[in-house]
Enzyme design. Structure first.
Site, short mmCIF file in Angstrom:
data_model
loop_
_atom_site.label_atom_id
_atom_site.label_comp_id
_atom_site.label_asym_id
_atom_site.label_seq_id
_atom_site.Cartn_x
_atom_site.Cartn_y
_atom_site.Cartn_z
N GLY A 138 -34.00 5.91 3.58
CA GLY A 138 -33.82 4.62 2.99
C GLY A 138 -33.85 3.11 3.34
N LEU B 245 -15.72 12.79 9.64
CA LEU B 245 -15.31 12.49 8.52
C LEU B 245 -16.49 11.72 7.58
CD1 LEU B 245 -11.46 12.18 7.62
CD2 LEU B 245 -12.90 14.12 7.52
N LEU C 210 -32.67 12.92 7.62
CA LEU C 210 -33.95 12.82 7.08
C LEU C 210 -33.94 12.38 5.84
CD1 LEU C 210 -35.88 15.92 9.12
CD2 LEU C 210 -35.21 13.33 10.18
N GLY D 39 -26.21 1.95 7.37
CA GLY D 39 -24.91 1.20 8.08
C GLY D 39 -23.83 1.50 7.32
N LYS E 202 0.93 -1.13 0.00
CA LYS E 202 -0.20 -0.22 -0.04
C LYS E 202 0.80 1.14 0.51
CE LYS E 202 -4.26 1.34 2.65
NZ LYS E 202 -4.87 1.47 3.49
N GLU F 16 -17.34 9.43 4.62
CA GLU F 16 -16.87 8.53 3.48
C GLU F 16 -17.51 9.19 2.30
OE1 GLU F 16 -16.60 3.96 3.48
OE2 GLU F 16 -15.88 3.87 5.03
N ASN G 284 -22.35 9.81 16.01
CA ASN G 284 -23.09 9.67 15.36
C ASN G 284 -24.08 8.02 15.55
OD1 ASN G 284 -20.94 9.30 13.73
ND2 ASN G 284 -19.37 7.64 13.69
N CYS H 265 -19.46 2.45 10.34
CA CYS H 265 -19.30 3.43 11.82
C CYS H 265 -20.24 3.77 12.56
CB CYS H 265 -18.92 4.94 11.39
SG CYS H 265 -17.68 4.80 9.92
C1 UGA Z 1 -20.92 7.86 9.65
C2 UGA Z 1 -20.66 10.13 9.92
O1 UGA Z 1 -21.75 10.52 9.32
C3 UGA Z 1 -19.39 10.81 10.04
O2 UGA Z 1 -19.66 11.84 10.25
C4 UGA Z 1 -18.48 9.80 10.51
O3 UGA Z 1 -17.21 10.29 10.82
C5 UGA Z 1 -18.30 8.51 10.60
O4 UGA Z 1 -19.34 7.62 9.74
C6 UGA Z 1 -17.07 7.71 10.85
O5 UGA Z 1 -17.62 7.79 12.11
O6 UGA Z 1 -15.54 7.47 10.91
P1 UGA Z 1 -20.22 7.60 7.28
O7 UGA Z 1 -19.78 6.56 8.08
O8 UGA Z 1 -18.76 7.56 6.17
O9 UGA Z 1 -20.10 8.60 8.36
O10 UGA Z 1 -21.31 7.57 6.46
P2 UGA Z 1 -23.03 8.70 6.58
O11 UGA Z 1 -22.86 9.40 5.32
O12 UGA Z 1 -23.37 8.51 7.76
O13 UGA Z 1 -24.21 7.40 6.81
C7 UGA Z 1 -24.66 6.28 7.32
C8 UGA Z 1 -25.41 5.94 6.57
O14 UGA Z 1 -26.74 6.41 6.55
C9 UGA Z 1 -25.30 5.05 5.53
O15 UGA Z 1 -26.18 3.73 5.36
C10 UGA Z 1 -26.22 6.26 4.59
O16 UGA Z 1 -26.59 5.77 3.46
C11 UGA Z 1 -27.18 6.37 5.26
N1 UGA Z 1 -28.09 7.65 5.74
C12 UGA Z 1 -27.35 8.90 5.56
C13 UGA Z 1 -29.45 7.62 4.98
O17 UGA Z 1 -30.01 6.65 5.33
N2 UGA Z 1 -29.90 8.96 5.07
C14 UGA Z 1 -29.51 9.88 5.05
O18 UGA Z 1 -30.49 11.03 5.13
C15 UGA Z 1 -28.20 9.42 5.83
#
Ligand code: UGA
Length: 437
Positions: A259, A159, A256, A263, A47, A161, A214, A266
């Site tokens: 979905g 952050l 809001l 998942g 890597k 992803e 989270n 995190c």
């Molecule tokens: C999440 C947090 O949002 C970050 O702030 C945090 O730093 C990160 O975990 C971590 O702990 O490292 P992430 O796991 O990348 O980030 O994903 P999110 O964008 O938060 O989405 C999480 C889940 O919620 C996904 O399955 C997404 O599809 C779902 N989601 C999100 C919804 O179903 N509806 C929404 O309106 C937003």
């Protein structure tokens, strides 16, 4: 391969990043972009070799450009040689903490790194935890490092992803937990150039802020998914509900979107981590427990809806699935609700043909295909599980032509009702009235 000696071998780095996963790599590249000299260290030689040549293993908007910029400027370098941190005043740990069956987290990577860096760290160096660690890790780290001259700080990442670079450079806040303001200032100096409030607090609170954030967001999603299920029964429209809720500034419009369930690497880990922590402290967190349980109910509800929409018994049904990553904008399928639902459907006997534009891993699925239309050929229905923008722009006439039955279940509400109607498709979305032709 680039075998040149590190430019940072002669000029000491301002900060060393231990671990080049999505948090470590984003942190390293963004700090270099801000003008810091950054040395990123990882035990994975292949890597590191790829990264030194500007090849990055994850899909993360803008990250490849920043890595290239850092390498070109000489402010960013990668190494497997831990000895190079001997002159680095700040060391950030961005290491994995895999979850264990009881909900606790495995700290062996942090323990191993602490053991390795302990004899190498410069006198008075500051060791910072950046990736998510269980509450109390700063204390454990202090014990493992066992050097009174060192400073310890907790600086959790927030952050997402897929938008990690944006989130790093334009954060809502930067949280720094340390026992003295001098340590906090040392960590804060890394972020010079970012316009965001810096909250300084004690290390325990900083670690807990991350878990609480989270779990709060996961709870918000479980709640809105519950309301979307209720809409299905009452004939209400979840889009109207989220507009009404989101315009109340005390609630806010973010997170809001209903979905298939939440998942990723995190939310599931951190909600379980928080309730595990509470149990160890002989406390109950029924809301956090319920957020997780509610998500399981939702995943099951989606699976049952698909079963009910199928024109045949589920064990004879061929299902086209669009999207297997846990959300759009990433190639990550860890703890993906899409894969979870595919597995539930497979257990019920369905046959699945799945397409995803980026997924890095699809071993749980019977069949994956290279384009969205091949998945639809002779399928009894199409299920959209990830909100990739390309799915919203798909040729729905072609989809209607290929499907054996014109049924689409769009769990992310990204397909336009009128376009689906025009193409002769019967479109179902969570919490939304189905328009009939
Ligand atoms: C999440 C947090 O949002 C970050 O702030 C945090 O730093 C990160 O975990 C971590 O702990 O490292 P992430 O796991 O990348 O980030 O994903 P999110 O964008 O938060 O989405 C999480 C889940 O919620 C996904 O399955 C997404 O599809 C779902 N989601 C999100 C919804 O179903 N509806 C929404 O309106 C937003």
């Amino acid at each position: 391969m680039n075998n040149d000696p590190s430019p940072l071998a002669t000029t000491p780095a301002d900060v060393a990043i231990i671990g080049t996963g999505y948090v470590g790599l984003t942190t390293a590249a963004c700090l270099a972009h801000l003008g810091r000299r950054v040395l990123a260290v990882d035990i994975d030689a292949a890597k590191i070799a790829a990264l030194r040549n500007g090849r990055i293993p994850i899909l993360e908007t803008g990250l490849d450009g920043l890595v290239a910029e850092g390498l070109d400027s000489g402010r960013l370098d990668f190494t497997t040689d831990y000895r190079q941190i001997a002159t680095t005043p700040i060391v950030m740990l961005c290491l994995p903490t895999p979850h264990q069956p009881d909900g606790g987290l495995d700290l062996s990577y942090i323990n191993a790194a602490a053991t390795t860096i302990r004899p190498l760290l410069a006198p008075g160096a500051t060791v910072v935890t950046k990736s998510t660690v269980p509450v109390g890790t700063h204390q454990q780290l202090t014990n493992w490092l066992d050097r009174p001259d060192l400073n310890i700080a907790a600086n959790p990442e927030f952050l997402r992803e897929g938008t990690a670079v944006h989130d790093f450079l334009s954060p809502d806040r930067i949280v720094i937990g340390a026992h003295t303001s001098q340590i906090s200032q040392t960590v804060a100096s890394l972020y010079e150039g970012i316009d965001a409030p810096i909250q300084t607090t004690d290390p325990t609170s900083a670690e807990l802020i991350k878990y609480a954030a989270n779990t709060f967001l996961a709870t918000k999603l479980s709640f809105i998914n519950e309301i979307s299920r209720l809409c299905d029964h009452l004939g209400a429209d979840i889009e109207a509900i989220t507009t009404g809720l989101g315009s109340d500034h005390r609630i806010g419009p973010a997170f809001l979107r209903p979905g298939p369930g939440w998942g990723g690497s995190c939310f599931p880990k951190d909600t379980r981590g928080l309730t595990h922590l509470a149990r160890n402290a002989s406390q109950q967190l029924p809301v956090a427990e319920a957020a997780h349980a509610s998500n399981q109910i939702h995943l099951d509800h989606v699976t049952t809806t698909i079963t009910n929409l199928s024109p045949r018994p589920i064990n004879e049904t061929r299902i086209a699935v669009w999207g297997t990553t846990f959300k759009a904008g990433t190639n990550d399928t860890r703890d993906s609700p899409a894969l979870d639902i595919c597995e539930r459907l497979t257990r019920r006997g369905a046959t699945i043909a799945a397409y995803d534009p980026a997924a890095s891993n699809d071993t749980a699925l019977a069949q994956t295909v290279d384009d969205p239309y091949s998945a639809c050929r002779n399928a009894d229905l199409l299920v959209v599980l990830t909100e990739w923008p390309a799915f919203a722009e798909a040729d729905l006439y072609k989809v209607a032509h290929l499907l054996a039955a014109p049924i689409v279940y769009d769990t992310r509400s990204i397909i336009d009702h009128n376009n689906a109607n025009d193409a002769g498709l019967q479109l179902h979305q969570i919490g939304r009235p189905t328009l009939t032709q």
